[in-house]
Write a protein that holds these residues in place. Structure first.
Motif, PDB file in Angstrom:
ATOM      1  N   TRP A   1      38.614  53.028  29.114  1.00  0.00           N
ATOM      2  CA  TRP A   1      38.497  51.904  30.043  1.00  0.00           C
ATOM      3  C   TRP A   1      39.867  51.332  30.389  1.00  0.00           C
ATOM      4  O   TRP A   1      40.763  51.282  29.532  1.00  0.00           O
ATOM      5  CB  TRP A   1      37.667  50.783  29.414  1.00  0.00           C
ATOM      6  CG  TRP A   1      36.228  51.121  29.219  1.00  0.00           C
ATOM      7  CD1 TRP A   1      35.657  51.673  28.106  1.00  0.00           C
ATOM      8  CD2 TRP A   1      35.174  50.939  30.171  1.00  0.00           C
ATOM      9  NE1 TRP A   1      34.313  51.834  28.301  1.00  0.00           N
ATOM     10  CE2 TRP A   1      33.983  51.399  29.561  1.00  0.00           C
ATOM     11  CE3 TRP A   1      35.107  50.435  31.468  1.00  0.00           C
ATOM     12  CZ2 TRP A   1      32.746  51.369  30.208  1.00  0.00           C
ATOM     13  CZ3 TRP A   1      33.883  50.398  32.104  1.00  0.00           C
ATOM     14  CH2 TRP A   1      32.724  50.858  31.486  1.00  0.00           C
TER      15      TRP A   1
ATOM     16  N   ASN B   1      37.083  53.588  34.700  1.00  0.00           N
ATOM     17  CA  ASN B   1      36.470  54.286  33.567  1.00  0.00           C
ATOM     18  C   ASN B   1      36.624  55.784  33.780  1.00  0.00           C
ATOM     19  O   ASN B   1      36.310  56.292  34.864  1.00  0.00           O
ATOM     20  CB  ASN B   1      34.987  53.895  33.511  1.00  0.00           C
ATOM     21  CG  ASN B   1      34.194  54.713  32.520  1.00  0.00           C
ATOM     22  OD1 ASN B   1      33.878  55.872  32.783  1.00  0.00           O
ATOM     23  ND2 ASN B   1      33.855  54.122  31.407  1.00  0.00           N
TER      24      ASN B   1
ATOM     25  N   ARG C   1      28.062  44.337  32.572  1.00  0.00           N
ATOM     26  CA  ARG C   1      28.902  45.285  33.301  1.00  0.00           C
ATOM     27  C   ARG C   1      27.997  46.313  33.971  1.00  0.00           C
ATOM     28  O   ARG C   1      27.039  46.821  33.362  1.00  0.00           O
ATOM     29  CB  ARG C   1      29.879  45.970  32.360  1.00  0.00           C
ATOM     30  CG  ARG C   1      30.963  46.762  33.044  1.00  0.00           C
ATOM     31  CD  ARG C   1      32.006  47.236  32.051  1.00  0.00           C
ATOM     32  NE  ARG C   1      32.711  46.126  31.404  1.00  0.00           N
ATOM     33  CZ  ARG C   1      33.771  46.287  30.637  1.00  0.00           C
ATOM     34  NH1 ARG C   1      34.270  47.498  30.416  1.00  0.00           N
ATOM     35  NH2 ARG C   1      34.343  45.235  30.075  1.00  0.00           N
ATOM     36  N   GLU C   2      28.299  46.639  35.226  1.00  0.00           N
ATOM     37  CA  GLU C   2      27.471  47.573  35.969  1.00  0.00           C
ATOM     38  C   GLU C   2      28.327  48.633  36.646  1.00  0.00           C
ATOM     39  O   GLU C   2      29.484  48.394  37.016  1.00  0.00           O
ATOM     40  CB  GLU C   2      26.648  46.821  37.030  1.00  0.00           C
ATOM     41  CG  GLU C   2      27.480  46.138  38.104  1.00  0.00           C
ATOM     42  CD  GLU C   2      26.635  45.520  39.213  1.00  0.00           C
ATOM     43  OE1 GLU C   2      25.404  45.656  39.200  1.00  0.00           O
ATOM     44  OE2 GLU C   2      27.237  44.890  40.113  1.00  0.00           O
ATOM     45  N   LEU C   3      27.717  49.790  36.831  1.00  0.00           N
ATOM     46  CA  LEU C   3      28.383  50.871  37.536  1.00  0.00           C
ATOM     47  C   LEU C   3      28.440  50.542  39.023  1.00  0.00           C
ATOM     48  O   LEU C   3      27.436  50.183  39.624  1.00  0.00           O
ATOM     49  CB  LEU C   3      27.634  52.184  37.329  1.00  0.00           C
ATOM     50  CG  LEU C   3      28.167  53.382  38.096  1.00  0.00           C
ATOM     51  CD1 LEU C   3      29.548  53.778  37.593  1.00  0.00           C
ATOM     52  CD2 LEU C   3      27.197  54.554  37.993  1.00  0.00           C
TER      53      LEU C   3
ATOM     54  N   THR D   1      35.218  58.319  26.346  1.00  0.00           N
ATOM     55  CA  THR D   1      35.315  57.462  27.522  1.00  0.00           C
ATOM     56  C   THR D   1      36.426  56.443  27.326  1.00  0.00           C
ATOM     57  O   THR D   1      36.547  55.862  26.246  1.00  0.00           O
ATOM     58  CB  THR D   1      33.988  56.735  27.764  1.00  0.00           C
ATOM     59  OG1 THR D   1      32.964  57.691  28.023  1.00  0.00           O
ATOM     60  CG2 THR D   1      34.090  55.797  28.959  1.00  0.00           C
TER      61      THR D   1
ATOM     62  N   ALA E   1      30.934  56.347  41.058  1.00  0.00           N
ATOM     63  CA  ALA E   1      31.445  57.382  40.167  1.00  0.00           C
ATOM     64  C   ALA E   1      31.624  58.676  40.933  1.00  0.00           C
ATOM     65  O   ALA E   1      30.951  58.918  41.942  1.00  0.00           O
ATOM     66  CB  ALA E   1      30.494  57.598  38.988  1.00  0.00           C
TER      67      ALA E   1
ATOM     68  N   ALA F   1      35.204  56.698  37.344  1.00  0.00           N
ATOM     69  CA  ALA F   1      34.266  55.709  37.874  1.00  0.00           C
ATOM     70  C   ALA F   1      34.880  54.321  37.902  1.00  0.00           C
ATOM     71  O   ALA F   1      35.913  54.068  37.277  1.00  0.00           O
ATOM     72  CB  ALA F   1      32.991  55.687  37.011  1.00  0.00           C
ATOM     73  N   TRP F   2      34.212  53.460  38.628  1.00  0.00           N
ATOM     74  CA  TRP F   2      34.536  52.037  38.648  1.00  0.00           C
ATOM     75  C   TRP F   2      33.290  51.256  38.244  1.00  0.00           C
ATOM     76  O   TRP F   2      32.189  51.525  38.740  1.00  0.00           O
ATOM     77  CB  TRP F   2      34.985  51.590  40.031  1.00  0.00           C
ATOM     78  CG  TRP F   2      36.338  52.065  40.396  1.00  0.00           C
ATOM     79  CD1 TRP F   2      36.660  53.183  41.106  1.00  0.00           C
ATOM     80  CD2 TRP F   2      37.586  51.434  40.077  1.00  0.00           C
ATOM     81  NE1 TRP F   2      38.014  53.301  41.235  1.00  0.00           N
ATOM     82  CE2 TRP F   2      38.614  52.230  40.603  1.00  0.00           C
ATOM     83  CE3 TRP F   2      37.932  50.280  39.366  1.00  0.00           C
ATOM     84  CZ2 TRP F   2      39.961  51.904  40.470  1.00  0.00           C
ATOM     85  CZ3 TRP F   2      39.264  49.950  39.226  1.00  0.00           C
ATOM     86  CH2 TRP F   2      40.274  50.756  39.780  1.00  0.00           C
ATOM     87  N   TYR F   3      33.481  50.320  37.347  1.00  0.00           N
ATOM     88  CA  TYR F   3      32.455  49.376  36.940  1.00  0.00           C
ATOM     89  C   TYR F   3      32.927  47.974  37.306  1.00  0.00           C
ATOM     90  O   TYR F   3      34.105  47.762  37.579  1.00  0.00           O
ATOM     91  CB  TYR F   3      32.219  49.439  35.429  1.00  0.00           C
ATOM     92  CG  TYR F   3      31.461  50.642  34.958  1.00  0.00           C
ATOM     93  CD1 TYR F   3      32.046  51.910  34.937  1.00  0.00           C
ATOM     94  CD2 TYR F   3      30.143  50.528  34.507  1.00  0.00           C
ATOM     95  CE1 TYR F   3      31.342  53.024  34.490  1.00  0.00           C
ATOM     96  CE2 TYR F   3      29.437  51.626  34.063  1.00  0.00           C
ATOM     97  CZ  TYR F   3      30.043  52.872  34.053  1.00  0.00           C
ATOM     98  OH  TYR F   3      29.340  53.961  33.608  1.00  0.00           O
TER      99      TYR F   3
ATOM    100  N   THR G   1      34.405  62.774  34.564  1.00  0.00           N
ATOM    101  CA  THR G   1      33.951  61.724  35.462  1.00  0.00           C
ATOM    102  C   THR G   1      34.997  60.613  35.582  1.00  0.00           C
ATOM    103  O   THR G   1      35.622  60.230  34.602  1.00  0.00           O
ATOM    104  CB  THR G   1      32.637  61.115  34.952  1.00  0.00           C
ATOM    105  OG1 THR G   1      31.682  62.154  34.814  1.00  0.00           O
ATOM    106  CG2 THR G   1      32.113  60.072  35.925  1.00  0.00           C
TER     107      THR G   1
END
Length: 115
Positions: free
Chosen positions: A105, A96, A45-47, A103, A50, A35-37, A33
């Motif tokens: 960052w 991410n 912090r929020e998603l 995972t 992705a 993604a950007w948070y 995966t």
């Protein structure tokens, strides 16, 4: 050691656009995966968006229709095209990635939306 290098943040007026990019290096394994948070001051912090290896994507309701996430598997890069930006989009944006069970960052890039 996996490293994520982000670029593309900055200051933009409401209604404007920005494109964030993140490139991963240092791993011989396939990235699952990407993604950007984001994290705004005083908030969790929020998603944001992705994408998985199959190209499937999901978005936060607040950005659906305005942001587009894309990935280039050959370059280990994930991009976030942000259009129609609003003041509420102001935050530090974090790349991410998940490689196997770990995972990683990025360091974060500031996005400010202001007139």
């Amino acid at each position: 050691q996996v490293q994520l290098v982000e670029s593309g943040g900055g200051l933009v007026q409401p209604g404007g656009s920005l494109r964030l990019s993140c490139t991963a290096s240092g791993s011989n394994f396939r990235i699952n995966t990407m993604a950007w948070y984001r994290q705004a001051p005083g908030k969790q912090r929020e998603l944001v968006a992705a994408t998985n290896t199959g190209g499937n994507t999901n978005y936060a309701d607040s950005v659906e229709g305005r942001f587009t996430i894309s990935r280039d598997n050959a370059k280990n890069t994930v991009n976030l095209q942000m259009n129609s930006l609003k003041p509420d989009d102001k935050a530090v944006y974090y790349c991410n990635v998940r490689i196997q069970i770990t995972t990683y960052w990025g360091q974060g890039t500031q996005v400010t939306v202001s007139s």
